[in-house]
Design an enzyme around this catalytic site. Structure first.
Site, PDB file in Angstrom:
ATOM      1  N   ASN A 389       0.827  -1.205   0.000  1.00 58.01           N
ATOM      2  CA  ASN A 389       0.000   0.000   0.000  1.00 58.01           C
ATOM      3  C   ASN A 389       0.859   1.251   0.000  1.00 58.01           C
ATOM      4  OD1 ASN A 389      -1.910   2.073   0.483  1.00 58.01           O
ATOM      5  ND2 ASN A 389      -3.238   0.677   1.609  1.00 58.01           N
ATOM      6  N   ASP A 390       1.600   1.465   1.084  1.00 60.02           N
ATOM      7  CA  ASP A 390       2.375   2.701   1.205  1.00 60.02           C
ATOM      8  C   ASP A 390       3.431   2.843   0.121  1.00 60.02           C
ATOM      9  OD1 ASP A 390       0.923   3.331   3.481  1.00 60.02           O
ATOM     10  OD2 ASP A 390       2.351   2.382   4.833  1.00 60.02           O
ATOM     11  N   VAL A 391       3.995   1.723  -0.352  1.00 61.34           N
ATOM     12  CA  VAL A 391       5.098   1.806  -1.314  1.00 61.34           C
ATOM     13  C   VAL A 391       4.617   2.167  -2.717  1.00 61.34           C
ATOM     14  CG1 VAL A 391       6.537   0.229  -0.005  1.00 61.34           C
ATOM     15  CG2 VAL A 391       5.072  -0.669  -1.808  1.00 61.34           C
ATOM     16  N   VAL A 392       3.292   2.249  -2.944  1.00 62.33           N
ATOM     17  CA  VAL A 392       2.764   2.709  -4.236  1.00 62.33           C
ATOM     18  C   VAL A 392       1.840   3.900  -4.041  1.00 62.33           C
ATOM     19  CG1 VAL A 392       2.958   0.444  -5.344  1.00 62.33           C
ATOM     20  CG2 VAL A 392       0.828   1.053  -4.174  1.00 62.33           C
ATOM     21  N   ALA A 430       1.345   3.534   7.453  1.00 70.85           N
ATOM     22  CA  ALA A 430       1.425   4.986   7.560  1.00 70.85           C
ATOM     23  C   ALA A 430       0.107   5.596   8.011  1.00 70.85           C
ATOM     24  CB  ALA A 430       1.842   5.596   6.219  1.00 70.85           C
TER      25      ALA A 430
END
Length: 463
Positions: A389-392, A430
């Site tokens: 999720n956070d990495v994209v 996050a």
């Protein structure tokens, strides 16, 4: 009686140290990781046997040492064999803590043995450092284990007056450490260990879940430095070399991971004290998304030219590495250029996704790092995000108020279409929504990743 003369033992220690260096080199690449790990284990075994053969043990002491080795092996071997890949970061954290704690305990024992003698300021200073930093690593690592395990919340825990308490603990640690270095007093060493434990708790509790892997790496560096200090205090070259290797590599890795997240190490450690650390979230969005079925995803992938799979922690939780490898293999058999986009901080430890996919025998050539995969994103037809999720999340580029702002991401939003595989609409660690989920070119396939991918693979055979 020593079976090995001191000179011979030193030569063997040097050979073991060389194996540690070669092990570290091997671990720098997935291709050489297994060989590197075996070399490191061999070096450690050689070192232990050398100690036993070159030290004048009395019968009772030798029995105690061998018994301890036996008990440790009986606990460690089954634990290592049974640990799940999702729990590997916790195991690494405990290893860190045990190493740091051992160095601290050895330091206190050395002070006790030096009572009535004059070991020298260098030895006592190194010992004081080992006790303080080792005990910090011990409790800090235990708390990171609990955070990753879910025993305590992954959200930052900020105790009242946290900042003044942290400063007070640091000042006390330095003050008592200086006293230990000057006097060599064993009871001051015990006090120093207590101060280190308190500082470890104050250091780790305010860290949010998304930052815990970086803290594990930092504590790993701490443990290495304590081992090096122990080697200095005991005039043991092998401990000095091994500890320096771990300390240096852990420090480099910590900085690299922080850079990959677009943040500073100090911001990660102390950000929560001013409200700036990443935090886990349990809030679920009720905004509408385009839902997909396995058949829809299969058709979309079957007629694509280029597909990028972006794995994340959800892949590890679902143990879906084998079925995602099956999907990519099936796509490539159809002529689709399918690869994996690997973000450096995806998962819960460095290289987490690489290890998972290697377990599924995925060719290393198909694992493409974030910078390289981003260059190909505009020409990519479909990005499949599996449990990431956070990495994209484009907020890392567009929202200065987001806790991940500035973190390099995989630019999935630049591809033609995006397919998310998610259990629910909960955000990542996050604690912020990913606007890409609500894009017109995004579809969401809800469910367990392993089950969803199995259904997609089955549907793909019918297309």
């Amino acid at each position: 009686m020593n079976l090995l003369p001191a000179a011979v033992a030193e030569v063997i220690y040097l050979a073991a140290a060389v194996r540690f260096i070669l092990a570290l080199k091997g671990l720098s690449s997935p291709r050489g990781a297994r060989r590197g790990n075996l070399l490191g284990a061999l070096g450690a075994a050689i070192a232990v046997v050398t100690v036993l053969l070159s030290t004048d043990f009395r019968g009772a002491n030798l029995a105690f040492v061998l018994g301890s080795v036996g008990i440790g092996s009986a606990v460690a071997v089954p634990a290592a064999r049974r640990v799940k890949m999702t729990e590997m970061p916790q195991l690494v954290a405990i290893f860190n803590g045990v190493g740091g704690g051992a160095a601290a305990v050895v330091g206190v024992i050395e002070l006790a043995e030096w009572m009535g003698t004059e070991p020298g300021a260098v030895a006592t200073t190194a010992t004081a450092f080992a006790i303080l930093v080792g005990s910090t690593s011990l409790l800090g690592s235990i708390l990171t284990y609990f955070k990753l395990q879910g025993t305590i919340t992954s959200r930052p825990i900020v105790v009242p007056f946290a900042a003044p308490l942290m400063v007070a603990a640091l000042v006390a640690g330095v003050g008592v450490g200086v006293a230990v270095a000057l006097t060599g007093n064993v009871w001051l060493g015990v006090v120093l260990m207590a101060v280190g434990l308190a500082f470890g708790a104050l250091l780790v509790l305010p860290v949010g879940g998304a930052d815990v892997p970086i803290v594990i790496s930092l504590l790993n560096a701490f443990t290495g430095l304590t081992v090096a200090a122990s080697g200095w205090a005991m005039s043991n070259t092998l401990l000095l070399v091994a500890g320096t290797l771990v300390g240096a590599s852990g420090s480099i890795l910590t900085i690299a991971m922080a850079t990959a997240m677009g943040r500073s190490v100090t911001g990660i450690l102390f950000g929560a004290l001013k409200g700036g650390s990443t935090a886990g979230s349990t809030q679920t969005s009720d905004r509408p998304v385009r839902r997909a079925q396995a058949e829809d995803v299969a058709i979309t992938l079957a007629y694509a030219n280029k597909v990028v799979v972006v794995p994340g922690y959800g892949l590890a939780v679902a143990q879906a590495q084998h079925v995602v490898a099956e999907l990519v293999t099936a796509l490539r058999a159809r002529g689709v250029d399918a690869v994996y986009g690997i973000h450096p901080v995806a998962g819960r430890m460095p290289g987490h996704m690489n290890v998972l996919l290697a377990e599924a025998n995925v060719p290393y050539e198909l694992l493409v790092e974030a910078d390289d995969i981003n260059a190909a994103m505009p020409s990519t037809d479909v990005v499949v995000v599996v449990g990431a999720n956070d990495v994209v999340n484009p907020a890392a580029r567009t929202d200065p108020g987001a806790p991940i702002y500035g973190m390099p991401i995989i630019n999935a939003d630049q591809a033609g279409q995006t397919i998310f595989l998610k259990r629910s609409m909960r955000p990542g660690f996050a604690g912020i929504e990913n606007e890409l989920l609500f894009s017109e070119k995004t579809q969401v396939l809800f469910g367990d990743a392993k089950e969803s991918l199995t259904n997609v693979v089955g549907a793909l055979k019918e297309v």
